[in-house]
Design an enzyme around this catalytic site. Sequence first.
Site, short mmCIF file in Angstrom:
data_model
loop_
_atom_site.label_atom_id
_atom_site.label_comp_id
_atom_site.label_asym_id
_atom_site.label_seq_id
_atom_site.Cartn_x
_atom_site.Cartn_y
_atom_site.Cartn_z
N LYS A 169 -7.14 -15.07 -20.54
CA LYS A 169 -6.02 -14.99 -19.58
C LYS A 169 -6.64 -14.84 -18.20
O LYS A 169 -7.02 -13.75 -17.78
CB LYS A 169 -5.15 -13.77 -19.92
CG LYS A 169 -3.69 -13.86 -19.51
CD LYS A 169 -3.43 -13.85 -18.03
CE LYS A 169 -3.65 -12.54 -17.32
NZ LYS A 169 -3.61 -12.74 -15.83
N GLU A 244 -15.34 -4.23 -16.85
CA GLU A 244 -16.14 -4.38 -15.62
C GLU A 244 -15.19 -4.14 -14.47
O GLU A 244 -14.32 -4.98 -14.20
CB GLU A 244 -16.71 -5.81 -15.54
CG GLU A 244 -17.65 -6.16 -16.66
CD GLU A 244 -19.04 -5.60 -16.46
OE1 GLU A 244 -19.28 -4.94 -15.43
OE2 GLU A 244 -19.88 -5.80 -17.33
N CYS A 278 -16.65 -6.86 -6.04
CA CYS A 278 -16.90 -5.55 -6.64
C CYS A 278 -18.28 -5.04 -6.27
O CYS A 278 -18.51 -3.84 -6.20
CB CYS A 278 -16.77 -5.65 -8.15
SG CYS A 278 -17.84 -6.93 -8.83
N GLU A 378 -11.80 1.53 -2.84
CA GLU A 378 -12.22 0.13 -2.73
C GLU A 378 -11.22 -0.60 -1.83
O GLU A 378 -10.04 -0.70 -2.16
CB GLU A 378 -12.22 -0.49 -4.13
CG GLU A 378 -12.95 -1.79 -4.21
CD GLU A 378 -12.90 -2.41 -5.60
OE1 GLU A 378 -11.85 -2.35 -6.26
OE2 GLU A 378 -13.92 -2.97 -6.02
P1 NAD Z 1 -6.59 -6.83 -11.12
O1 NAD Z 1 -7.02 -5.65 -11.90
O2 NAD Z 1 -5.38 -6.75 -10.30
O3 NAD Z 1 -6.36 -8.08 -12.09
C1 NAD Z 1 -7.38 -8.53 -12.96
C2 NAD Z 1 -6.76 -9.26 -14.12
O4 NAD Z 1 -6.03 -8.34 -14.93
C3 NAD Z 1 -5.77 -10.37 -13.72
O5 NAD Z 1 -5.95 -11.47 -14.59
C4 NAD Z 1 -4.42 -9.70 -13.97
O6 NAD Z 1 -3.40 -10.63 -14.26
C5 NAD Z 1 -4.73 -8.85 -15.18
N1 NAD Z 1 -3.83 -7.70 -15.41
C6 NAD Z 1 -3.17 -6.97 -14.48
N2 NAD Z 1 -2.46 -5.98 -15.09
C7 NAD Z 1 -2.69 -6.10 -16.43
C8 NAD Z 1 -2.26 -5.37 -17.58
N3 NAD Z 1 -1.45 -4.32 -17.49
N4 NAD Z 1 -2.71 -5.75 -18.80
C9 NAD Z 1 -3.57 -6.80 -18.91
N5 NAD Z 1 -3.99 -7.54 -17.87
C10 NAD Z 1 -3.58 -7.18 -16.64
O7 NAD Z 1 -7.86 -7.26 -10.24
P2 NAD Z 1 -8.00 -8.45 -9.17
O8 NAD Z 1 -7.30 -8.09 -7.92
O9 NAD Z 1 -7.72 -9.77 -9.82
O10 NAD Z 1 -9.59 -8.40 -8.93
C11 NAD Z 1 -10.20 -7.53 -8.03
C12 NAD Z 1 -10.72 -6.30 -8.76
O11 NAD Z 1 -11.66 -6.70 -9.76
C13 NAD Z 1 -11.49 -5.37 -7.83
O12 NAD Z 1 -11.19 -4.04 -8.16
C14 NAD Z 1 -12.94 -5.68 -8.15
O13 NAD Z 1 -13.83 -4.65 -7.85
C15 NAD Z 1 -12.87 -5.96 -9.62
N6 NAD Z 1 -14.00 -6.78 -10.06
C16 NAD Z 1 -14.97 -6.20 -10.83
C17 NAD Z 1 -16.08 -6.94 -11.21
C18 NAD Z 1 -17.19 -6.35 -12.05
O14 NAD Z 1 -17.99 -7.09 -12.57
N7 NAD Z 1 -17.25 -5.05 -12.21
C19 NAD Z 1 -16.20 -8.28 -10.82
C20 NAD Z 1 -15.18 -8.84 -10.05
C21 NAD Z 1 -14.07 -8.07 -9.69
#
Ligand code: NAD
Length: 471
Positions: A169, A244, A278, A378
Amino acid sequence: MRTINQNYIDGRFVPVQGTDLRPLFNPATEEQIATVHLSNAADVDAAVRAAVAAYAEISTMSNSKRVAMLHRLSDVVSRRSADLAEAMSEEYGAPAPFVEASASRAGQVFLDMAQTVEAYPWQRQIGSALVEMRPVGVAAAVTPWNSNLGFICSKLATAIAAGTSIVIKPSEMSAWQTQVLAEALDEAELPNGVYNIINGTGALAGDALTRHRDIAKITFTGSTATGRAILRAASETMKRVTLELGGKGAQIVLDDADLDAAAAQVLANGFINSGQACIAGTRILVPEHKLTTMQERLVAGLANWPVGPGNDPASRIGPMVSAKQWERVQSYIALGPQEGARILAGGEGRPDGLNSGWFVKPTLFGEVDNSMRIAREEIFGPVLCVLPYRGEDDAISIANDTDYGLQNYVIGTDPERCRRIASQLQSGRVVINGAKHEPHAPFGGFKQSGIGRQYGSFGLEAFLEPRSVLG
Ligand code: NAD
């Protein structure tokens, strides 16, 4: 304008059953580029059923066949690298060097994983026990918008390497590049159902997928807040999880560092993907007696970071991904002075001459204390905090004084000293003096930056269960 209305399930594109729609914008122009049809629980269920049906075949397939599949996936993704970069540029408005590097790395991750499979000890004898590494069961992947392409590819590569089928997804904000990727992957002609891709929001499709009874393993990359929700969902059926999550990395500039070179490195580490990363190093720790000089160098260095749309070759910082994210970043820029920080450069509002597009001014905060929210939360934009420290121990203690622990940086001239400091930092990765990515080394977070590791044999093992056969 495009319509993105198909999922990829059981080896073919099928219409999305859900009836909700979502617009997709080019953040550099604020123009709508597509309408995305969003999956519902029935779409998710169909994808999981296809993955369950495919599991018997993939989980018993020889290593050599899975390695051949990884090579085919690498070929098809690499062939479409330019299209993927273009889709990312349109969808994120991100500058060319970033999207081109991301697109070209996407094909490479399959080859990296193929090497891991070939070198991995799938069986070993421990005393009288034969220990066999078996695939964990059907997996689900959920990816973030900011490195959607890379994480779809690395999670898919790891699933195939381990012998599991997977339902992916992607981020709803990355539907166009996902469509281009799905078309490319289809050309690899993998067995039906081995991987399935569904468009949808987190609240509906993501939630239904991560709660699904037939999913044994979740690999998630995204925010810490979503990671918590997924961990709760996973607990219902004891799914294995790799999370992650977010970061608030420190960059420790040592007193022996060349300040000109250090300033250039610090800005590059802070402005990865326009600060929407991130791994961005957003807290810059500087020896107290060098603070004024370093601040001057950083402010001067901003001249090398022009803001503009990704399709302008001069741009090095693109827009924020959405209007919501633009507002969030603005709110932190407004908060800094209220907390007592001083704006050294940048500030609220749009950069001059950029009246449309979700652009922000790259902003540097001085007089920051590590207890301020701008230093703890963040922000996910080109906003950096400069903090003074007194001696190495103080620097290490400030760097570690955070809920996060993903990636920190050390900049200095003595390699031994840099490594000694790195070994005391509480993060899954420490980068010394701009060292390059090592694809087989584990990547993941300490503390609230996550659970588990990706890449190489550590990443592979997160998709495996050991079975000990005695006698
Ligand atoms: P987000 O958490 O808003 O969304 C990430 C994904 O989760 C999306 O596909 C979203 O649709 C899904 N999602 C949201 N709510 C959900 C739920 N209740 N159940 C299941 N899936 C759900 O994050 P974002 O804004 O897309 O990305 C940015 C974030 O990701 C930042 O916090 C960044 O630090 C983190 N990030 C971490 C890494 C790493 O490797 N540690 C890498 C890239 C980004």
